[in-house]
Scaffold this active site. Structure first.
Site, PDB file in Angstrom:
ATOM      1  N   TRP A  74       0.861  -1.334  -0.005  1.00  0.00           N
ATOM      2  CA  TRP A  74      -0.135   0.298  -0.048  1.00  0.00           C
ATOM      3  C   TRP A  74       1.321   0.863   0.392  1.00  0.00           C
ATOM      4  CZ3 TRP A  74      -0.664   3.315   3.772  1.00  0.00           C
ATOM      5  CH2 TRP A  74      -0.950   4.443   3.410  1.00  0.00           C
ATOM      6  N   ASP A  78     -15.293  12.710  -2.574  1.00  0.00           N
ATOM      7  CA  ASP A  78     -15.311  11.862  -2.418  1.00  0.00           C
ATOM      8  C   ASP A  78     -16.162  11.033  -0.891  1.00  0.00           C
ATOM      9  OD1 ASP A  78     -12.741   9.563  -1.351  1.00  0.00           O
ATOM     10  OD2 ASP A  78     -12.170  10.794  -2.971  1.00  0.00           O
ATOM     11  N   ARG A  97      -9.413  -0.510   9.049  1.00  0.00           N
ATOM     12  CA  ARG A  97     -10.354   0.603   9.286  1.00  0.00           C
ATOM     13  C   ARG A  97     -11.550   0.297   9.311  1.00  0.00           C
ATOM     14  NH1 ARG A  97     -11.613   5.085   3.860  1.00  0.00           N
ATOM     15  NH2 ARG A  97     -10.550   6.182   4.855  1.00  0.00           N
ATOM     16  N   LYS A  99     -16.375   6.949  -8.012  1.00  0.00           N
ATOM     17  CA  LYS A  99     -15.156   6.244  -7.941  1.00  0.00           C
ATOM     18  C   LYS A  99     -15.936   5.278  -6.983  1.00  0.00           C
ATOM     19  CE  LYS A  99     -10.311   7.317  -4.547  1.00  0.00           C
ATOM     20  NZ  LYS A  99     -10.128   8.856  -3.984  1.00  0.00           N
ATOM     21  N   TRP A 100     -15.123   4.333  -7.126  1.00  0.00           N
ATOM     22  CA  TRP A 100     -15.520   2.930  -7.082  1.00  0.00           C
ATOM     23  C   TRP A 100     -14.657   2.706  -6.000  1.00  0.00           C
ATOM     24  CZ3 TRP A 100     -19.472  -1.122  -8.684  1.00  0.00           C
ATOM     25  CH2 TRP A 100     -19.859  -2.408  -7.910  1.00  0.00           C
ATOM     26  N   ASP A 101     -14.539   2.655  -4.620  1.00  0.00           N
ATOM     27  CA  ASP A 101     -13.057   2.020  -3.507  1.00  0.00           C
ATOM     28  C   ASP A 101     -13.709   1.074  -2.558  1.00  0.00           C
ATOM     29  OD1 ASP A 101     -11.029   3.095  -2.163  1.00  0.00           O
ATOM     30  OD2 ASP A 101     -11.556   4.439  -0.951  1.00  0.00           O
ATOM     31  N   ASN A 159     -11.632  -0.649   0.836  1.00  0.00           N
ATOM     32  CA  ASN A 159     -10.231  -0.350   1.330  1.00  0.00           C
ATOM     33  C   ASN A 159      -9.941  -1.302   2.113  1.00  0.00           C
ATOM     34  OD1 ASN A 159      -9.555   2.765   1.004  1.00  0.00           O
ATOM     35  ND2 ASN A 159     -11.374   2.902   0.910  1.00  0.00           N
ATOM     36  N   CYS A 186     -10.334   1.723  -7.389  1.00  0.00           N
ATOM     37  CA  CYS A 186     -10.089   2.329  -6.079  1.00  0.00           C
ATOM     38  C   CYS A 186      -9.691   1.325  -5.560  1.00  0.00           C
ATOM     39  CB  CYS A 186     -10.624   3.377  -5.638  1.00  0.00           C
ATOM     40  SG  CYS A 186      -9.121   4.050  -4.055  1.00  0.00           S
ATOM     41  N   ASP A 218      -2.443   5.856  -3.676  1.00  0.00           N
ATOM     42  CA  ASP A 218      -2.452   6.706  -2.672  1.00  0.00           C
ATOM     43  C   ASP A 218      -1.528   8.157  -2.351  1.00  0.00           C
ATOM     44  OD1 ASP A 218      -5.266   5.934  -1.942  1.00  0.00           O
ATOM     45  OD2 ASP A 218      -4.760   4.853   0.246  1.00  0.00           O
TER      46      ASP A 218
HETATM   47  C1  DGJ Z   1      -8.435   5.483  -0.254  1.00  0.00           C
HETATM   48  C2  DGJ Z   1      -8.874   6.229  -1.571  1.00  0.00           C
HETATM   49  O1  DGJ Z   1      -7.578   5.474  -2.080  1.00  0.00           O
HETATM   50  C3  DGJ Z   1      -8.430   8.139  -1.500  1.00  0.00           C
HETATM   51  O2  DGJ Z   1      -8.002   7.645  -2.458  1.00  0.00           O
HETATM   52  C4  DGJ Z   1     -10.047   8.283  -0.143  1.00  0.00           C
HETATM   53  O3  DGJ Z   1     -10.703   7.702  -1.476  1.00  0.00           O
HETATM   54  C5  DGJ Z   1     -10.072   7.576   0.598  1.00  0.00           C
HETATM   55  N1  DGJ Z   1      -9.885   6.079   0.641  1.00  0.00           N
HETATM   56  C6  DGJ Z   1     -11.646   8.049   1.638  1.00  0.00           C
HETATM   57  O4  DGJ Z   1     -11.881   7.387   2.097  1.00  0.00           O
END
Ligand code: DGJ
Length: 697
Positions: free
Chosen positions: A173, A338, A415, A448-450, A452, A501, A523
């Site tokens: 990461w 975002d 997270r 933007k489909w994230d 995490n 993402c 990031d």
């Molecule tokens: C991780 C993404 O890579 C960032 O650009 C941002 O969108 C954050 N998540 C938001 O929680």
């Protein structure tokens, strides 16, 4: 003809390459050839069974089976492992028949000699790209169930020999996509993901050469896998100097039960070959991804602004409008809000799953903000993270069973969030319902489909209630579920541009690029670090898919020019705090670079990339993007830290028409040959950069 048969050998040809498989005397499908296209059909060597003289040499060591199963004396990596209902764990595959359902495709059917099991190898050739696609369907034609324990998409055989060099992309990461090169020796080199995601750590891309290929010359065999879940690339060199690259879904903790009549299909593996080095390999992949893999009618990506690094979770109408007004002023075309906009989302501890606007932040919904953004002449985009849920959310309180978990184990939060089980149709319906409504009711033109986090406790306790008797099918069914939600939303909202993402570059692969127009590679937006990340990215993926922001992450105090130039090598975006930029007088500079970018982005996003000097090994690096018709181009040059006194070498351009005359802005007019052989001498100080246009006269 791209595919034809001659004497039990099937030959697959693309514009420059040839590939051959044969049926051996004992009915095995054996690999014969993969490399440069040969002049005559009879030139292609037939795949043959080898005979080791010792009892210790198994078939895998001496025979290059095209799709070996685990059976008999096969001690090398098989593509298929299965257990039949009677406990037999030995799959003996022999050729059954082959057919060409349409031009450029070949299906080779193999069957087990005893059990009613059919394995179909699918091939498709992409002539103009020198790329072959392979995938496999396994069908249980018997009455008894069986369990699959490994089903790879392909085993790619390199021409006999060892000492191949593997090029791959590795990282973590915030530090993705570093180029690594290593010579393969006897044994297995494994790259994989066990994260129920593509992962930041390895990327499902490979290139193999004989150790001496460079950007312009040398044989390179390269490939990628179209899959966004657990994957594996296992490069094996046998003790008889046979090198293979195995590609497919990871068999780690994998099992799939096939009932009577059911089948299982693998994701597609793609591979190609060139004699023109790594540069040509990348360009082939770039064209193939843009023109074949990606959804059609790819847009020239708008310059976007993303508010994440400026406002973090503290989004509201006033803060976003203040940023949007500055963004419009400097020429931004798409304003993206975002994380932080939805119900209960004050920070990362709450809200995921409750996909409606937070009433305190957006008392009248998103419409007033979107209307203002549109009034400013920009499209509006939004961040979402569909596959995730915070335990502190209405969704989780109502459906704690919807997450991936084991009943007796604590649910590991990463997270502060858990993963929804996308294999469940009720979960998919919930997400499709919410996002469909959001997109239907609001003028949202970019998503933007994230995602995490990666999986933990990969359980599906009530799988049987969904007709799934093997809970480990989750590894595949979850990814198929993600694809299904994405495809449904994409079909219903064709105007939307989609970005993938995953905390940066955790989901970059040819599976997601079937549905995502672009990806967020990292990031890490610090420009000098980004140079190497972007170069690694470019080995497999084209610049139109690479969103790149200019932000305030600038510990080395690099100039705005340098930061813009780095981001202009992809789909340009801005992520800095524009109110601060205004205070510092940075807006006019930003406006200047955005205006220039709009005049050259067609070259960056859809031209041919030539990597002239590598930032991974050189503090003086350069990239050239050239129009397909070679009529114009743009050169980006970067110097990071190079001790003085330094004499910078000329930049030898590539890809120009030798006899044509080109003007290189600021350097005069010369022939293409001269720019390629004598080069362009660009002088730069430490941490300086230039963007230089060239055009054919
Ligand atoms: C991780 C993404 O890579 C960032 O650009 C941002 O969108 C954050 N998540 C938001 O929680």
């Amino acid at each position: 003809m791209p595919i034809y048969a001659i004497n039990n050998t099937w030959i697959l040809e693309t514009r420059h390459t040839g590939y051959a498989v044969s049926v051996s005397g004992s009915g095995r499908l054996v690999h014969g050839y993969w490399g440069r296209r040969l002049p005559y059909p009879e030139d292609y060597p037939a795949g043959e069974e080898g005979y080791g003289w010792a009892s210790f040499n198994g078939v895998g060591q001496v025979t290059r089976e095209e799709y070996p199963a685990y059976a008999g004396a096969n001690y090398t990596e098989p593509c298929l492992r299965a257990t039949f209902a009677d406990g037999v764990r030995d799959v003996v595959l022999r050729f059954d028949r082959a057919e060409q359902p349409e031009a450029g495709t070949l299906h080779v059917h193999l069957r087990d000699v005893y059990y009613p099991l059919r394995v179909t190898l699918h091939y498709a050739v992409y002539d103009a790209y020198d790329i072959i696609e392979r995938w496999v369907t396994v069908q249980n034609e018997g009455a008894q169930p069986l369990t699959l324990e490994r089903v790879w998409s392909a085993q790619w055989h390199l021409p006999p020999g060892d000492d191949y060099r593997l090029t791959h992309l590795t990282g973590r990461w915030f530090d993705e996509m570093h180029l690594r090169r290593e010579t393969l020796r006897q044994g297995v080199k494994l790259l994989d993901s066990r994260r129920l995601a593509t992962g930041h750590h390895h990327n499902p891309f490979f290139a193999l050469d004989r150790g001496s290929a460079d950007e312009d010359n040398g044989e390179v065999w390269f490939g990628a896998l179209g899959w966004s879940g657990n994957w594996q690339m296992a490069a094996e060199v046998t003790d008889f100097a046979s090198t293979r690259m195995n590609v497919g879904v990871n068999d780690w903790d994998f099992a799939w039960r096939l009932e009577h009549g059911q089948d299982f299909s693998t994701p597609p593996a793609y591979a190609g070959y060139t004699i023109r080095g790594f540069g040509a390999a990348s360009r082939r992949l770039h064209d193939f991804i843009r023109e074949v893999v990606q959804p059609h009618d790819q847009p020239v990506h708008p310059v976007l602004y993303n508010s994440w690094e400026a406002t973090m979770f503290n989004v509201d109408v006033a803060s976003q409008i203040a940023l949007a007004e500055r963004a419009a002023q400097i020429g931004v075309e798409l304003f993206v809000m975002d994380d932080g906009w939805f119900h209960g989302r004050g920070d990362d501890t709450a809200g995921l799953g409750d996909w409606w606007p937070d009433a305190r932040k957006f008392p009248n919904g998103l419409k007033p903000l979107i209307a203002r953004v549109n009034e400013l002449g920009m499209k509006f985009g939004l961040w979402i993270e569909p596959e995730m849920v915070n335990p502190n959310s209405d969704l989780y309180r109502a459906h704690p069973d919807w997450v991936i978990h084991f009943p007796t184990r604590a649910r590991t939060e990463l997270r502060n969030q858990l993963m929804l089980n996308m294999a469940r149709p009720d979960v998919r319906d919930y997400l499709i319902g919410h996002f469909d409504r959001l997109l239907s009711e609001n003028n949202i033109e970019f998503i933007k489909w994230d995602t995490n986090r990666n999986v933990t406790e990969p359980g599906w306790p009530d799988a049987a209630a969904f007709g799934v008797r093997e809970p480990r099918e989750l590894w595949v069914r979850h990814v198929e579920g993600v694809y299904r939600v994405w495809d449904t939303l994409r079909d219903r909202h064709p105007r939307v541009i989609w970005q993938s993402c995953s905390g940066g570059g955790g989901r970059v692969d040819l599976g997601i690029l079937r549905r995502a127009d672009q990806v967020w590679p990292s990031d890490n937006t610090e420009a000098s670090a980004r140079l190497a990340i972007q170069e690694g990215f470019s080995y497999a993926y084209p610049a139109n898919t690479m969103e790149a922001w200019v932000t305030d992450m600038n510990p080395n105090n690099l100039s705005l020019d340098f930061r813009f130039h780095v981001s202009m090598c992809g789909a340009l975006g801005i992520g800095g705090h524009l109110l601060h930029w205004e205070e510092k007088g940075l807006l006019p500079g930003a406006a200047k670079w955005i205006a220039l970018y709009k005049t050259l982005r067609h070259l960056v996003q859809y031209g041919d990339l030539y990597r002239l000097r590598s930032p991974q090994t050189q503090p003086f690096s350069a990239l050239l993007y050239l129009a397909k018709d070679k009529s114009e181009g743009v050169l980006f040059v970067f110097r990071t830290h190079l001790p003085e006194p330094a004499i910078l070498p000329p930049l030898y351009l590539r890809g120009l028409v030798s006899a044509a005359r080109y003007e290189v802005e600021g350097f005069g007019v010369r022939s293409g040959e001269a720019w390629m052989r004598a080069g362009v001498k660009v002088e730069l100080g430490n941490f300086e950069s230039r963007v230089i246009r060239l055009r054919r006269l």
